[in-house]
Design an enzyme around this catalytic site. Structure first.
Site, mmCIF file in Angstrom:
data_model
loop_
_atom_site.group_PDB
_atom_site.id
_atom_site.type_symbol
_atom_site.label_atom_id
_atom_site.label_comp_id
_atom_site.label_asym_id
_atom_site.label_seq_id
_atom_site.Cartn_x
_atom_site.Cartn_y
_atom_site.Cartn_z
ATOM 1 N N ARG A 294 -38.961 45.339 11.339
ATOM 2 C CA ARG A 294 -38.076 44.925 12.399
ATOM 3 C C ARG A 294 -37.156 44.060 11.634
ATOM 4 O O ARG A 294 -37.226 43.006 11.635
ATOM 5 C CB ARG A 294 -38.683 44.651 13.360
ATOM 6 C CG ARG A 294 -37.763 44.586 14.617
ATOM 7 C CD ARG A 294 -38.382 43.494 15.770
ATOM 8 N NE ARG A 294 -38.139 42.487 15.618
ATOM 9 C CZ ARG A 294 -39.191 41.295 16.077
ATOM 10 N NH1 ARG A 294 -40.248 41.676 16.504
ATOM 11 N NH2 ARG A 294 -38.745 40.333 15.599
ATOM 12 N N HIS A 298 -36.537 41.124 18.118
ATOM 13 C CA HIS A 298 -37.401 41.997 19.115
ATOM 14 C C HIS A 298 -36.428 42.312 20.235
ATOM 15 O O HIS A 298 -36.254 43.596 20.410
ATOM 16 C CB HIS A 298 -38.459 41.135 19.740
ATOM 17 C CG HIS A 298 -39.210 41.962 20.554
ATOM 18 N ND1 HIS A 298 -40.158 43.079 20.269
ATOM 19 C CD2 HIS A 298 -39.569 41.839 22.169
ATOM 20 C CE1 HIS A 298 -40.581 43.483 21.565
ATOM 21 N NE2 HIS A 298 -40.236 42.798 22.557
ATOM 22 N N TYR A 307 -40.079 32.217 13.929
ATOM 23 C CA TYR A 307 -41.344 32.481 13.384
ATOM 24 C C TYR A 307 -41.653 33.199 12.165
ATOM 25 O O TYR A 307 -42.615 33.458 11.873
ATOM 26 C CB TYR A 307 -42.052 33.348 14.744
ATOM 27 C CG TYR A 307 -41.419 34.515 14.963
ATOM 28 C CD1 TYR A 307 -41.566 35.947 14.516
ATOM 29 C CD2 TYR A 307 -40.545 34.272 16.449
ATOM 30 C CE1 TYR A 307 -40.592 37.044 14.885
ATOM 31 C CE2 TYR A 307 -39.775 35.536 16.695
ATOM 32 C CZ TYR A 307 -39.824 36.677 16.115
ATOM 33 O OH TYR A 307 -39.122 37.883 16.425
#
Length: 401
Positions: A294, A298, A307
């Site tokens: 990805r 998100h 993160y």
């Protein structure tokens, strides 16, 4: 115990690691598998655009000539351009939210183009590329994220189910649908039907997914479970989801699993064709783990810089699904700069039309929220509708005095 055993246990290799805390060697092996896919990765086109022969899967792409590959390239470019435009429009307040697919174009276009018109697809909420291959107008997707529609397309006509927001719930829906195909005798030969269901690596930790595995396995449902492992379940990495490569989970339910390079559109096409063929002949279900990444957040409410490291993103940019097809076409003289420029111009026009539609989309009437809730009229819903409209009329009447 070999360090690879923690991430790649195969039948006959001995028991997997049972320690709650893996050794440093096992952690290193796990990280290597996460970044490279491991030895089990099925790949037909390398990141450098070189064709890799496959004794098992080449026959599933024998019909893919230069023109077909150019069309797959075009599909991915248009889908990415529309995705980037929608992402920008959300930032400008035109959409309530957007779910980016950046980096996952090959997994979606390759698997979507493998489907026959009679097959059914069950998406989650990121499958804009699959929707495109099923003939769904990208403008029909916008209504969901602008909060004006449940889903704007005819899902029976397109054989593409409405988006599912609840994580993993579409797997149960797909399992039930595929069981129906089996019960109605729509499998067993070349004219058979199959179903494909899309979900992410994070969804494999949901109970609905595993229940779907059980039901599909017990009833030999013609269902392809297509897991897009983009390495991050929002902010949790795959190694926090499973001690095994995800495709190996299929073994516990008694059906085949395979890991494919999710950034390789040719491999995704071939492997999905194989899996669908298995299902149409009554040999389903099958689990495909499309090993991808990805490249964006998100959703537009997420901040991935909190993160994950930027060097991880830079490493995956070198595996870009569009660039490897471009490199193959250019290196082998199958396409020139004029072709690439024309595709980019078409993509820009595609995005401009999507933008114009979004900015000029009419506001839906207030009673729209009550439409398409049930297949047949409901007295209770009608009463609620009348009460709500009367409530709104009260404001209009008050404004006249």
């Amino acid at each position: 115990m070999p360090s690879e055993q923690w991430t790649h246990p195969e039948p006959g290799d001995g028991p997997a690691a049972v320690a709650a805390q893996p050794s440093p060697e096992q952690v290193i092996a796990g990280l290597r598998a996460t970044s490279e896919g491991g030895a089990e990765l099925t790949q037909l086109l390398t990141p450098e655009g070189q064709r890799v022969p496959s004794e098992r899967f080449d026959r599933y792409v024998e019909d893919v000539d230069d023109e077909t590959l150019k069309n797959l390239y075009r599909d991915m470019v248009l889908v990415r351009r529309a995705d980037r435009e929608a992402n920008a429009m959300q930032r400008q307040g035109q959409l309530g939210i957007w779910v980016p697919l950046l980096g996952q174009e090959a997994a979606q276009v390759g698997s979507g183009r493998a489907l026959q018109p009679r097959d059914m697809a069950f998406p989650s909420y990121r499958e804009h590329g699959v929707a495109y291959t099923r003939g769904v107008d990208m403008r029909e997707l916008i209504g969901i994220f602008r909060c004006t529609d449940h889903s704007g397309w005819d899902y029976q006509a397109h054989r593409f189910h409405p988006y599912t927001i609840v994580i993993g719930n579409q797997v149960l829906n797909a399992a039930g649908y595929a069981m129906g195909q089996k019960f109605e005798g729509k499998v067993g030969d070349e004219g058979g039907e199959a179903t494909i269901c899309y979900f992410g690596d994070g969804a494999t930790s949901q109970g609905d997914v595993h229940e779907g595995f059980v039901w599909a396995a017990v009833y030999d449902a013609p269902l392809v479970f297509f897991c897009q492992n983009n390495q991050w379940a929002i902010s949790e990495p795959t190694e926090r989801q499973s001690r095994l490569p995800l495709y190996q989970r299929a073994r516990g339910y008694g059906f085949p699993g395979i890991r494919v390079d999710g950034n390789d559109v040719l491999a995704c096409l071939a492997v999905t064709r194989w899996a669908l063929e298995e299902c149409r002949h009554g040999n389903g279900p099958v689990l495909i783990e499309a090993f991808t990444y990805r490249m964006d957040a998100h959703t537009t409410t997420d901040d991935p810089t909190r993160y994950r490291l930027s060097d991880e993103l830079e490493e995956w940019k070198l595996k870009d699904p569009i660039e490897r097809v471009r490199a193959f076409l250019a290196r082998n003289g199958h396409a020139d700069q004029a072709f690439f420029d024309s595709v980019q111009a078409e993509a820009d026009q595609f995005a401009a039309e999507l933008r114009d539609y979004t900015f000029n989309m009419p506001e839906p009437p207030p009673d729209r929220v009550f439409s398409q809730v049930y297949a047949e009229p409901s007295p209770v819903l009608e009463a609620q509708r009348e009460e709500y409209l009367s409530y709104l009329d009260g404001f209009a009447a008050a404004g006249e005095h």
